[in-house]
Motif scaffolding. Structure first.
Motif, PDB file in Angstrom:
ATOM      1  N   ALA A  86      24.476  32.679  21.304  1.00  0.00           N
ATOM      2  CA  ALA A  86      25.907  32.405  21.309  1.00  0.00           C
ATOM      3  C   ALA A  86      26.233  31.520  22.502  1.00  0.00           C
ATOM      4  CB  ALA A  86      26.686  33.703  21.411  1.00  0.00           C
ATOM      5  N   GLY A  87      27.305  30.753  22.357  1.00  0.00           N
ATOM      6  CA  GLY A  87      27.654  29.781  23.385  1.00  0.00           C
ATOM      7  C   GLY A  87      28.381  30.383  24.574  1.00  0.00           C
ATOM      8  N   ASN A  88      28.330  29.673  25.639  1.00  0.00           N
ATOM      9  CA  ASN A  88      29.077  29.963  26.856  1.00  0.00           C
ATOM     10  C   ASN A  88      29.060  31.398  27.369  1.00  0.00           C
ATOM     11  OD1 ASN A  88      30.227  29.109  29.117  1.00  0.00           O
ATOM     12  ND2 ASN A  88      32.135  28.399  28.236  1.00  0.00           N
ATOM     13  N   ILE A  89      27.859  31.951  27.435  1.00  0.00           N
ATOM     14  CA  ILE A  89      27.687  33.274  28.029  1.00  0.00           C
ATOM     15  C   ILE A  89      27.807  33.179  29.548  1.00  0.00           C
ATOM     16  CG2 ILE A  89      25.893  35.007  28.471  1.00  0.00           C
ATOM     17  CD1 ILE A  89      25.174  34.763  25.511  1.00  0.00           C
ATOM     18  N   LEU A  90      27.508  31.986  30.080  1.00  0.00           N
ATOM     19  CA  LEU A  90      27.583  31.779  31.532  1.00  0.00           C
ATOM     20  C   LEU A  90      28.970  32.119  32.074  1.00  0.00           C
ATOM     21  CD1 LEU A  90      25.962  30.693  34.018  1.00  0.00           C
ATOM     22  CD2 LEU A  90      27.119  28.525  33.611  1.00  0.00           C
ATOM     23  N   SER A  91      30.029  31.792  31.310  1.00  0.00           N
ATOM     24  CA  SER A  91      31.396  32.086  31.765  1.00  0.00           C
ATOM     25  C   SER A  91      31.585  33.572  32.013  1.00  0.00           C
ATOM     26  CB  SER A  91      32.422  31.654  30.720  1.00  0.00           C
ATOM     27  OG  SER A  91      32.331  30.288  30.514  1.00  0.00           O
ATOM     28  N   VAL A  92      31.016  34.391  31.132  1.00  0.00           N
ATOM     29  CA  VAL A  92      31.137  35.840  31.300  1.00  0.00           C
ATOM     30  C   VAL A  92      30.376  36.279  32.547  1.00  0.00           C
ATOM     31  CG1 VAL A  92      30.582  38.076  30.261  1.00  0.00           C
ATOM     32  CG2 VAL A  92      31.438  36.220  28.830  1.00  0.00           C
TER      33      VAL A  92
ATOM     34  N   SER B 167      32.462  26.251  36.901  1.00  0.00           N
ATOM     35  CA  SER B 167      32.511  27.461  36.078  1.00  0.00           C
ATOM     36  C   SER B 167      32.344  28.722  36.917  1.00  0.00           C
ATOM     37  CB  SER B 167      31.504  27.404  34.930  1.00  0.00           C
ATOM     38  OG  SER B 167      30.248  27.088  35.418  1.00  0.00           O
ATOM     39  N   HIS B 168      31.744  28.602  38.078  1.00  0.00           N
ATOM     40  CA  HIS B 168      31.677  29.759  38.977  1.00  0.00           C
ATOM     41  C   HIS B 168      33.020  30.003  39.660  1.00  0.00           C
ATOM     42  CE1 HIS B 168      27.464  31.112  39.005  1.00  0.00           C
ATOM     43  NE2 HIS B 168      27.211  29.881  38.621  1.00  0.00           N
ATOM     44  N   THR B 169      33.843  28.953  39.746  1.00  0.00           N
ATOM     45  CA  THR B 169      35.057  29.022  40.554  1.00  0.00           C
ATOM     46  C   THR B 169      36.308  29.372  39.759  1.00  0.00           C
ATOM     47  OG1 THR B 169      34.068  27.254  41.856  1.00  0.00           O
ATOM     48  CG2 THR B 169      36.370  27.770  42.317  1.00  0.00           C
ATOM     49  N   ILE B 170      36.529  28.729  38.610  1.00  0.00           N
ATOM     50  CA  ILE B 170      37.813  28.918  37.922  1.00  0.00           C
ATOM     51  C   ILE B 170      37.663  29.764  36.668  1.00  0.00           C
ATOM     52  CG2 ILE B 170      38.798  26.768  38.823  1.00  0.00           C
ATOM     53  CD1 ILE B 170      38.424  25.612  35.962  1.00  0.00           C
ATOM     54  N   SER B 171      38.780  30.377  36.258  1.00  0.00           N
ATOM     55  CA  SER B 171      38.737  31.257  35.089  1.00  0.00           C
ATOM     56  C   SER B 171      39.701  30.774  34.007  1.00  0.00           C
ATOM     57  CB  SER B 171      39.058  32.684  35.498  1.00  0.00           C
ATOM     58  OG  SER B 171      40.277  32.714  36.205  1.00  0.00           O
ATOM     59  N   ILE B 172      39.823  29.445  33.881  1.00  0.00           N
ATOM     60  CA  ILE B 172      40.559  28.877  32.746  1.00  0.00           C
ATOM     61  C   ILE B 172      39.604  27.901  32.049  1.00  0.00           C
ATOM     62  CG2 ILE B 172      42.858  29.169  33.750  1.00  0.00           C
ATOM     63  CD1 ILE B 172      42.808  26.136  34.400  1.00  0.00           C
TER      64      ILE B 172
ATOM     65  N   PRO C  78      38.717  37.180  27.964  1.00  0.00           N
ATOM     66  CA  PRO C  78      39.191  37.606  29.283  1.00  0.00           C
ATOM     67  C   PRO C  78      38.578  36.758  30.400  1.00  0.00           C
ATOM     68  CG  PRO C  78      37.707  39.267  28.339  1.00  0.00           C
ATOM     69  CD  PRO C  78      37.986  38.251  27.270  1.00  0.00           C
ATOM     70  N   GLU C  79      37.358  36.285  30.177  1.00  0.00           N
ATOM     71  CA  GLU C  79      36.668  35.500  31.219  1.00  0.00           C
ATOM     72  C   GLU C  79      37.289  34.113  31.378  1.00  0.00           C
ATOM     73  OE1 GLU C  79      35.701  35.932  28.168  1.00  0.00           O
ATOM     74  OE2 GLU C  79      34.483  34.271  27.426  1.00  0.00           O
ATOM     75  N   LYS C  80      38.214  33.748  30.465  1.00  0.00           N
ATOM     76  CA  LYS C  80      38.861  32.440  30.543  1.00  0.00           C
ATOM     77  C   LYS C  80      40.368  32.585  30.639  1.00  0.00           C
ATOM     78  CE  LYS C  80      35.569  29.614  30.649  1.00  0.00           C
ATOM     79  NZ  LYS C  80      35.499  28.580  31.703  1.00  0.00           N
ATOM     80  N   SER C  81      40.845  33.797  30.901  1.00  0.00           N
ATOM     81  CA  SER C  81      42.284  34.057  30.852  1.00  0.00           C
ATOM     82  C   SER C  81      42.891  34.315  32.221  1.00  0.00           C
ATOM     83  CB  SER C  81      42.577  35.233  29.906  1.00  0.00           C
ATOM     84  OG  SER C  81      42.228  34.910  28.585  1.00  0.00           O
ATOM     85  N   GLY C  82      42.390  33.626  33.224  1.00  0.00           N
ATOM     86  CA  GLY C  82      42.987  33.711  34.549  1.00  0.00           C
ATOM     87  C   GLY C  82      43.093  35.134  35.059  1.00  0.00           C
TER      88      GLY C  82
ATOM     89  N   GLY D 278      48.936  27.208  37.639  1.00  0.00           N
ATOM     90  CA  GLY D 278      49.405  27.410  36.270  1.00  0.00           C
ATOM     91  C   GLY D 278      48.951  26.394  35.239  1.00  0.00           C
ATOM     92  N   ALA D 279      48.012  25.501  35.585  1.00  0.00           N
ATOM     93  CA  ALA D 279      47.456  24.620  34.561  1.00  0.00           C
ATOM     94  C   ALA D 279      46.788  25.489  33.496  1.00  0.00           C
ATOM     95  CB  ALA D 279      46.435  23.673  35.181  1.00  0.00           C
ATOM     96  N   ASP D 280      46.917  25.101  32.237  1.00  0.00           N
ATOM     97  CA  ASP D 280      46.389  25.924  31.154  1.00  0.00           C
ATOM     98  C   ASP D 280      44.935  25.615  30.840  1.00  0.00           C
ATOM     99  OD1 ASP D 280      48.811  27.374  30.512  1.00  0.00           O
ATOM    100  OD2 ASP D 280      49.595  25.410  29.941  1.00  0.00           O
ATOM    101  N   GLU D 281      44.520  24.421  31.145  1.00  0.00           N
ATOM    102  CA  GLU D 281      43.156  23.962  30.920  1.00  0.00           C
ATOM    103  C   GLU D 281      42.960  22.782  31.842  1.00  0.00           C
ATOM    104  OE1 GLU D 281      43.135  24.261  26.153  1.00  0.00           O
ATOM    105  OE2 GLU D 281      41.647  22.850  26.920  1.00  0.00           O
ATOM    106  N   LEU D 282      41.716  22.355  31.990  1.00  0.00           N
ATOM    107  CA  LEU D 282      41.446  21.133  32.740  1.00  0.00           C
ATOM    108  C   LEU D 282      40.533  20.248  31.917  1.00  0.00           C
ATOM    109  CD1 LEU D 282      40.652  22.633  36.278  1.00  0.00           C
ATOM    110  CD2 LEU D 282      42.794  21.575  35.532  1.00  0.00           C
TER     111      LEU D 282
END
Lengths: 253, 196
Positions: free
Chosen positions: B9-15, A70-75, B178-182, A43-47
């Motif tokens: 655009a930035g951070n396309i890698l996350s997607v 960045s391959h592992t986490i989605s926050i 969505p790619e950063k929203s767990g 539940g951490a919101d960011e790191l």
């Protein structure tokens, strides 16, 4: 409603986490990737990853670490420590970090903030501001550089306002008086900075117990709170901290 | 195959990483033919609107995007560029959604950018299938799309309600990442891949 953020900070040296991280559940206690996955799942919101790699030759380790994270986490996650210029930032953001933080380099060369925000966008430029109590300053606090070793003569609030004007998108505010004390966040400092600028403030330094988070959000007006050892040593459990804050009326995820 | 539109655009890698975690096969491309042939298209983006529009126009991608009929998802700046106009750099945009993108009014007491996890409600459409009302998503932006008849969800920032997502035909847009929203974010991406 926008939630107050809880942010664990991981110190990284030569691509490995340091500083007493001791999770029995991890196969490799030094693996920043595993630790990041653990915090993300609880539940951490960011790191925040703070790179304390001393040697120039090993500085590439942070880039490969960022790529792996960045391959592992989605926050979202921020990378700071030793960032000097646009090339460093480009490499870290291209490897998948969401934000970078700059500290001493911005004090020495404030125009760096403009260049970074114009090229990469304000949303990924975090100013790390280390402040120490100094009654001779207008706000009562002075900005310090080089991990607190070098006084700058800059008023902390004035520097925060200047950084905002130059394009910083967020301020990571560390109290050098409180850092490592576990005596609570610097509520007064945080309130002075947070209520006088229009960008979000992450409070850091001094977290010891759950009540400290509550007071830095209420009296300190912080938008987010960062801590390291209380999380790493299991003194505060993030899900429990969030339940406590929610019961105390603080919006948390 | 999923085409992820490559532009400055930035951070396309996350997607790309998020799609990889879902097991989707994706290519990052600015080639019009590859984009036209893709089964689905994702239009990500962190950056500045007028610079992004100039880049798309110069490469002929604006017309390509407008003419697509497969499921299309714009993320953050991507969604804003799908509107008709943006106050960021005062630029004409793609015009898929007839909305004006506005800067958060200053001096209202709230912080700009709107950054962090915010709740999203009044959910509708396939992207939100199985997603509980008031789920948290990660936002980071200084410009917003006002409430709209195309809104498929809304969020609120210190009393200002605005569109958290838009949809019209095969076109979908989300203001959050969505790619950063767990896990909640993963559901949105999975729904896009499986339900649109």
């Amino acid at each position: 409603m926008l939630a107050k953020r809880i942010i664990p900070c991981l110190d990284v040296k030569d691509g490995r986490t340091v500083k007493g991280v001791n999770f029995v559940s991890l196969r490799d206690a030094g693996s920043a990737v595993e630790l990041a996955g653990f915090y993300s799942s609880c539940g951490a919101d960011e790191l925040v990853f703070l790179d304390i790699t001393a040697t120039v030759e090993k500085r590439d380790t942070i880039v490969s670490l960022v790529r792996e994270v960045s391959h592992t986490i989605s926050i979202p996650f921020t990378v700071g420590g030793g960032i000097r210029g646009e090339e460093d930032v480009d490499r870290i953001l291209s490897a998948g970090a969401d934000k970078i933080s700059v500290n001493s380099a911005a004090i020495r060369n404030p125009e760096l903030l403009e260049r970074l925000s114009q090229r990469f966008g304000s949303q990924c430029v975090v100013l790390a501001l280390d402040a120490r109590s100094n009654p001779s300053m207008p706000s009562g606090y002075e900005a310090v550089a080089d991990g607190g070793r070098t006084p700058t003569g800059l008023d902390a609030l004035q520097w925060a306002s200047e950084a905002e004007a130059r394009g910083a998108g967020e301020i990571l505010l560390t109290s050098m008086d409180k850092d490592g004390t576990r005596d609570g966040f610097a509520v007064d400092l945080t309130r002075i900075i947070s209520t006088n600028i229009d960008i979000p403030v992450i409070a850091s330094g001094g977290a010891g117990k759950m009540e400290d988070f509550l007071s830095v959000f209420t009296a300190g007006k912080a938008d987010a709170a960062l801590a390291a050892s209380v999380f790493h040593f299991h003194e505060i459990d993030i899900p429990e901290l969030k339940r406590y804050l929610r019961a105390s009326g603080i919006p948390v995820r | 195959m999923i085409a992820v539109i490559k532009y400055n655009a930035g951070n396309i890698l996350s997607v790309m990483c998020a799609l990889e975690r879902l097991g989707a096969e994706a290519v990052l491309t600015d080639d019009p033919e590859t984009i036209k042939k893709a089964e689905r298209v994702i239009f990500p983006g962190v950056g500045e609107a007028s610079t992004a529009m100039r880049y798309l126009d110069e490469r002929g991608l604006s017309d390509v995007i407008r003419g697509l009929d497969q499921p299309f998802l714009g993320i953050c700046l991507g969604m804003q560029l799908m509107c008709s106009f943006s106050e960021e750099g005062n630029t004409e945009c793609l015009g898929i959604f007839p909305e004006h993108v506005r800067l958060f009014p200053k001096g209202q007491g709230y912080k700009i950018p709107h950054v962090g996890w915010n709740t999203v409600s009044r959910l509708s459409g396939p992207l939100f299938s199985g997603v509980p009302d008031e789920s948290y998503f990660y936002f980071v932006h200084s410009y917003f799309v006002p409430l709209s008849s195309d809104a498929s969800s809304v969020t609120s920032y210190d009393g200002l309600d605005f569109s958290a997502s838009l949809s019209r035909g095969n076109f979908y847009g989300v203001q959050f990442h969505p790619e950063k929203s767990g896990e909640a974010g993963e559901m949105i991406l999975r729904n896009f891949l499986e339900r649109t």
